[in-house]
Write a protein that holds these residues in place. Structure first.
Motif, mmCIF file in Angstrom:
data_model
loop_
_atom_site.group_PDB
_atom_site.id
_atom_site.type_symbol
_atom_site.label_atom_id
_atom_site.label_comp_id
_atom_site.label_asym_id
_atom_site.label_seq_id
_atom_site.Cartn_x
_atom_site.Cartn_y
_atom_site.Cartn_z
ATOM 1 N N THR A 35 0.855 -1.193 0.000
ATOM 2 C CA THR A 35 0.000 0.000 0.000
ATOM 3 C C THR A 35 0.887 1.237 0.000
ATOM 4 O OG1 THR A 35 -1.924 1.060 0.988
ATOM 5 C CG2 THR A 35 -0.273 0.265 2.531
ATOM 6 N N TYR A 36 0.304 2.350 -0.397
ATOM 7 C CA TYR A 36 1.079 3.597 -0.497
ATOM 8 C C TYR A 36 0.312 4.752 0.126
ATOM 9 C CZ TYR A 36 3.610 1.133 -4.228
ATOM 10 O OH TYR A 36 4.348 0.230 -4.954
ATOM 11 N N GLY A 37 1.045 5.758 0.492
ATOM 12 C CA GLY A 37 0.370 6.963 0.983
ATOM 13 C C GLY A 37 1.366 8.016 1.416
ATOM 14 N N THR A 38 0.844 9.189 1.708
ATOM 15 C CA THR A 38 1.693 10.261 2.221
ATOM 16 C C THR A 38 1.838 10.103 3.737
ATOM 17 O OG1 THR A 38 0.789 11.693 0.509
ATOM 18 C CG2 THR A 38 1.934 12.780 2.310
ATOM 19 N N PHE A 39 0.753 9.728 4.383
ATOM 20 C CA PHE A 39 0.708 9.528 5.839
ATOM 21 C C PHE A 39 1.187 10.766 6.586
ATOM 22 C CE2 PHE A 39 1.219 5.310 3.851
ATOM 23 C CZ PHE A 39 0.015 4.761 4.240
ATOM 24 N N ASP A 40 0.707 11.904 6.119
ATOM 25 C CA ASP A 40 1.052 13.168 6.768
ATOM 26 C C ASP A 40 0.119 13.369 7.962
ATOM 27 O OD1 ASP A 40 2.377 15.622 7.010
ATOM 28 O OD2 ASP A 40 0.802 16.670 5.911
ATOM 29 N N LEU A 41 0.584 14.005 9.024
ATOM 30 C CA LEU A 41 -0.213 14.262 10.222
ATOM 31 C C LEU A 41 -0.948 12.968 10.604
ATOM 32 C CD1 LEU A 41 -1.736 17.666 9.059
ATOM 33 C CD2 LEU A 41 0.173 17.361 10.632
ATOM 34 N N GLN A 51 -3.791 -1.253 9.331
ATOM 35 C CA GLN A 51 -4.221 -2.425 10.090
ATOM 36 C C GLN A 51 -4.944 -3.418 9.183
ATOM 37 O OE1 GLN A 51 -7.352 -1.531 12.916
ATOM 38 N NE2 GLN A 51 -6.313 -2.761 14.467
ATOM 39 N N ARG A 52 -5.855 -2.918 8.360
ATOM 40 C CA ARG A 52 -6.627 -3.803 7.480
ATOM 41 C C ARG A 52 -5.778 -4.302 6.316
ATOM 42 N NH1 ARG A 52 -11.285 -0.190 5.998
ATOM 43 N NH2 ARG A 52 -9.752 1.365 6.543
ATOM 44 N N ALA A 53 -4.836 -3.468 5.870
ATOM 45 C CA ALA A 53 -3.933 -3.886 4.786
ATOM 46 C C ALA A 53 -3.111 -5.073 5.269
ATOM 47 C CB ALA A 53 -3.035 -2.727 4.375
ATOM 48 N N VAL A 64 5.917 5.140 1.185
ATOM 49 C CA VAL A 64 5.655 6.501 1.688
ATOM 50 C C VAL A 64 6.171 7.498 0.644
ATOM 51 C CG1 VAL A 64 6.130 8.131 3.564
ATOM 52 C CG2 VAL A 64 5.817 5.702 4.083
ATOM 53 N N THR A 65 5.341 8.430 0.274
ATOM 54 C CA THR A 65 5.689 9.364 -0.803
ATOM 55 C C THR A 65 6.780 10.365 -0.381
ATOM 56 O OG1 THR A 65 3.952 10.838 -0.050
ATOM 57 C CG2 THR A 65 3.369 9.351 -1.829
ATOM 58 N N THR A 66 7.594 10.750 -1.326
ATOM 59 C CA THR A 66 8.589 11.808 -1.061
ATOM 60 C C THR A 66 7.921 13.166 -1.288
ATOM 61 O OG1 THR A 66 9.268 11.860 -3.356
ATOM 62 C CG2 THR A 66 10.545 10.440 -1.880
ATOM 63 N N GLN A 106 5.700 4.046 -10.411
ATOM 64 C CA GLN A 106 6.539 3.188 -9.554
ATOM 65 C C GLN A 106 5.763 1.982 -9.032
ATOM 66 O OE1 GLN A 106 8.815 5.243 -6.448
ATOM 67 N NE2 GLN A 106 8.671 3.388 -5.205
ATOM 68 N N LYS A 107 4.459 2.178 -8.801
ATOM 69 C CA LYS A 107 3.645 1.103 -8.210
ATOM 70 C C LYS A 107 3.742 -0.173 -9.054
ATOM 71 C CE LYS A 107 0.226 4.002 -5.855
ATOM 72 N NZ LYS A 107 0.571 5.361 -6.245
ATOM 73 N N PHE A 108 3.578 0.006 -10.365
ATOM 74 C CA PHE A 108 3.620 -1.126 -11.290
ATOM 75 C C PHE A 108 4.941 -1.885 -11.142
ATOM 76 C CE2 PHE A 108 4.467 -2.975 -15.434
ATOM 77 C CZ PHE A 108 3.273 -3.621 -15.697
ATOM 78 N N VAL A 121 -5.504 0.138 -1.155
ATOM 79 C CA VAL A 121 -5.523 1.574 -0.906
ATOM 80 C C VAL A 121 -6.947 1.912 -0.463
ATOM 81 C CG1 VAL A 121 -6.149 2.220 -3.292
ATOM 82 C CG2 VAL A 121 -4.716 3.771 -1.973
ATOM 83 N N GLY A 122 -7.141 3.088 0.101
ATOM 84 C CA GLY A 122 -8.477 3.467 0.570
ATOM 85 C C GLY A 122 -9.475 3.660 -0.563
ATOM 86 N N SER A 123 -10.753 3.576 -0.209
ATOM 87 C CA SER A 123 -11.797 3.626 -1.243
ATOM 88 C C SER A 123 -11.962 5.013 -1.856
ATOM 89 C CB SER A 123 -13.135 3.157 -0.668
ATOM 90 O OG SER A 123 -13.434 3.920 0.489
ATOM 91 N N TYR A 128 -9.355 3.959 -9.522
ATOM 92 C CA TYR A 128 -8.178 4.663 -10.004
ATOM 93 C C TYR A 128 -7.001 3.723 -10.286
ATOM 94 C CZ TYR A 128 -5.186 8.774 -10.333
ATOM 95 O OH TYR A 128 -4.359 9.751 -10.784
ATOM 96 N N PHE A 129 -6.917 2.655 -9.498
ATOM 97 C CA PHE A 129 -5.769 1.745 -9.665
ATOM 98 C C PHE A 129 -6.167 0.409 -10.270
ATOM 99 C CE2 PHE A 129 -4.341 4.677 -6.288
ATOM 100 C CZ PHE A 129 -3.212 5.174 -6.927
ATOM 101 N N ASP A 130 -7.314 0.391 -10.951
ATOM 102 C CA ASP A 130 -7.770 -0.870 -11.549
ATOM 103 C C ASP A 130 -6.748 -1.424 -12.537
ATOM 104 O OD1 ASP A 130 -9.988 -0.664 -10.038
ATOM 105 O OD2 ASP A 130 -11.416 -0.303 -11.682
ATOM 106 N N ARG A 143 -12.682 3.873 3.221
ATOM 107 C CA ARG A 143 -11.983 4.945 3.924
ATOM 108 C C ARG A 143 -12.654 5.218 5.264
ATOM 109 N NH1 ARG A 143 -14.202 10.171 3.889
ATOM 110 N NH2 ARG A 143 -12.222 11.186 4.247
ATOM 111 N N THR A 144 -11.891 5.683 6.213
ATOM 112 C CA THR A 144 -12.442 5.982 7.528
ATOM 113 C C THR A 144 -13.168 7.318 7.453
ATOM 114 O OG1 THR A 144 -10.655 4.755 8.528
ATOM 115 C CG2 THR A 144 -11.829 6.294 9.960
ATOM 116 N N ARG A 145 -14.452 7.297 7.768
ATOM 117 C CA ARG A 145 -15.261 8.502 7.599
ATOM 118 C C ARG A 145 -14.961 9.573 8.624
ATOM 119 N NH1 ARG A 145 -21.116 7.492 5.740
ATOM 120 N NH2 ARG A 145 -20.808 5.905 4.189
#
Ligand code: C2G
Length: 474
Positions: A35-41, A51-53, A64-66, A106-108, A121-123, A128-130, A143-145
């Protein structure tokens, strides 16, 4: 710096990976998840996603994105450094390996390189990544609401929870753009037509509120995207509840309402912000900088035109009070004029071509200033060249359509052979720039509103008021 991070991650991850591989010998094939993300704040939504991933397989790789990649993909306002973001991901204990994501595509390659079985990745990214289905299984996790503030207490910046009032076309464009601004999350939607709000909420996986008091309790800020005539009432109500307000243009249609709203925001210590997206986009900022730098001499004439053909049954061409081309597009065409020539015009007059129902299909506003002239033209039923032209004593600047999404412009001089060309990014719908600026002002307590000043916003309301009085007798 990147090499340092890479080596550091490589060493700790190799040891972990070897231990896991050894312990899996003789058992079923290990399922690898990425999985990927920025994970900021870092917040609850990120935690639950990881956790679910992790639960989807045996070994979780987190990309983690640069900063550079976030910049390139148009994610704005990232606060934490890549090191902090990696540390936060690692602290969860769910990641078996952390890698850095530096570029699109890069993901590919990662999926092939790490023999990944599942990409997740979140919903908010559904569909988008099909394309990755060709090389592994793609799972979109809900995604967490509601992001509560418990996890965020010690952080410098809280995640700003924004609620949307009104759920028309623009609100549908707003949500994907908010998701590209770090530090702000859409909490829910309010619309007195609760059925419509519920459908919208379902589509975007947010909460629908039927009770406006509950709505205000759940949010820190509101985005007002309801019909024009309702803006003023919602603005004052939201400000009095201590909520920051980002309101779609035209914010209000009377000068005294604009003044009152800004006074009310000040009294309650919150930000009131008129959302004219052009004002906040980097290309338009660059354009203003060049125009005012003296390269074209003193500015003597500004001509701005924006036309967009609408269907005769559209809301814009049927709302007899607040429809028509000037109310709809006037904020855009007046913006460069007020920014470049100022709010102290000597006189101005409107002229319109009207449709059978009396609404203006095409409107021209001519303004006379002490030092120059300006013309704003807009149309919903007449098509013209949507161009912005700024003429000075030494040269002129031309920005072709869509100049309101400024990404390229040229400076011309007496010497026809000399043309200076400028370009700037304009990503997506461009709403992310105003959202980013809104958030910046809230978080930093920035008083400086130079991108669209109170004075300019009040002047716009005054011009709208004058238009309604002269052309519609309202
Ligand atoms: N997420 C979530 N619930 C939230 C917020 C985020 O489930 N309320 C998920 C996102 O869907 C994503 C992950 O948490 O899967 C990380 O989110 P961000 O840090 O916002 O990263 P994002 O911009 O979504 O990047 O290449 C980057 C990836 O495509 C995702």
């Amino acid at each position: 710096m990147l090499d340092l991070i890479r080596n550091y991650l490589k060493n700790i991850n190799r040891v972990r990976y070897e231990i896991i591989c050894l312990s899996n010998i003789g058992r079923r094939k290990m399922v690898k998840v990425i999985t990927y993300g920025t994970f900021d704040l870092f917040h609850e939504g990120h935690y639950r996603l990881l956790q679910r991933a992790k639960a989807l397989g045996d070994y979780l790789i987190v990309g983690v994105t640069t900063e550079n990649y976030d910049k390139a993909r148009g994610k704005l306002g990232v606060v934490d450094s890549v090191i902090t973001r990696i540390e936060n991901v690692k602290k969860t204990g769910f990641a078996d390996e952390v890698i850095i994501e530096e570029s699109a595509g890069q993901k590919f390659n990662d999926i092939k390189k790490y023999h990944v079985d599942i990409f997740t990745v979140g919903s908010d990214w559904t569909g988008y990544f099909d394309y990755l289905n060709d090389c592994c299984k793609v799972v979109y996790l809900e995604r967490t609401r509601n992001i509560s503030s418990t996890m965020l207490r010690e952080q410098r910046h809280r995640i700003m929870r924004i609620g949307i009032i009104g759920n028309g076309r623009i609100a549908n464009r707003f949500i994907p753009e908010v998701r590209l601004v770090s530090g702000i999350s859409v909490q829910g939607v309010y619309n007195p037509h609760s059925h419509s709000a519920r459908q919208f909420a379902k589509k975007w996986e947010i909460d629908a509120y039927e009770d406006i008091e509950q709505f205000y309790c759940a949010v820190d800020a509101v985005y007002i995207a309801s019909p024009h005539k309702t803006h003023y009432g919602y603005i004052i109500e939201a400000l009095k509840h201590g909520k920051h307000v980002l309101c779609e243009k035209p914010m209000v249609l009377q000068k005294n309402q604009a003044v009152e709203a800004y006074v009310c925001a000040k009294e309650h210590g919150v930000v009131l912000f008129e959302g004219i997206k052009t004002a906040y986009c980097p290309g338009f900022q660059k354009l203003l900088g060049i125009a005012c730098s003296g390269v074209i001499g003193n500015i003597r004439n500004v001509e701005a035109c924006f036309t967009k053909l609408e269907h005769k049954d559209s809301r814009e061409l049927t709302d007899l009070r607040y429809g028509g081309s000037f109310i709809e597009l006037g904020s855009y065409v007046m913006l460069p004029i007020l920014k470049l020539m100022g709010v102290d015009y000597e006189r101005f007059f409107f002229d319109s071509i009207k449709g059978d129902n009396g609404l203006d299909l095409f409107t021209k506003v001519t303004l006379r200033y002490k030092t120059g002239l300006a013309t704003a033209t807009c149309g919903l039923g007449v098509k013209s060249e949507g161009r912005l032209l700024i003429a000075g004593t030494k040269g002129y600047i031309v920005v072709e359509a869509p100049w309101w999404k400024t990404s390229y412009f040229e400076v011309h001089y007496e010497d026809v052979g000399r043309v200076d060309k400028y370009s700037e990014v304009f990503l997506g719908e461009g709403l992310r720039y105003e959202i980013g600026e809104f958030l910046f002002r809230i978080n930093r307590g920035v008083k400086d509103d130079f991108k669209l000043t109170r004075g300019e916003s009040v002047a716009l309301a005054g011009i709208m008021e004058q238009f309604l009085k002269e052309m519609r007798g309202i």
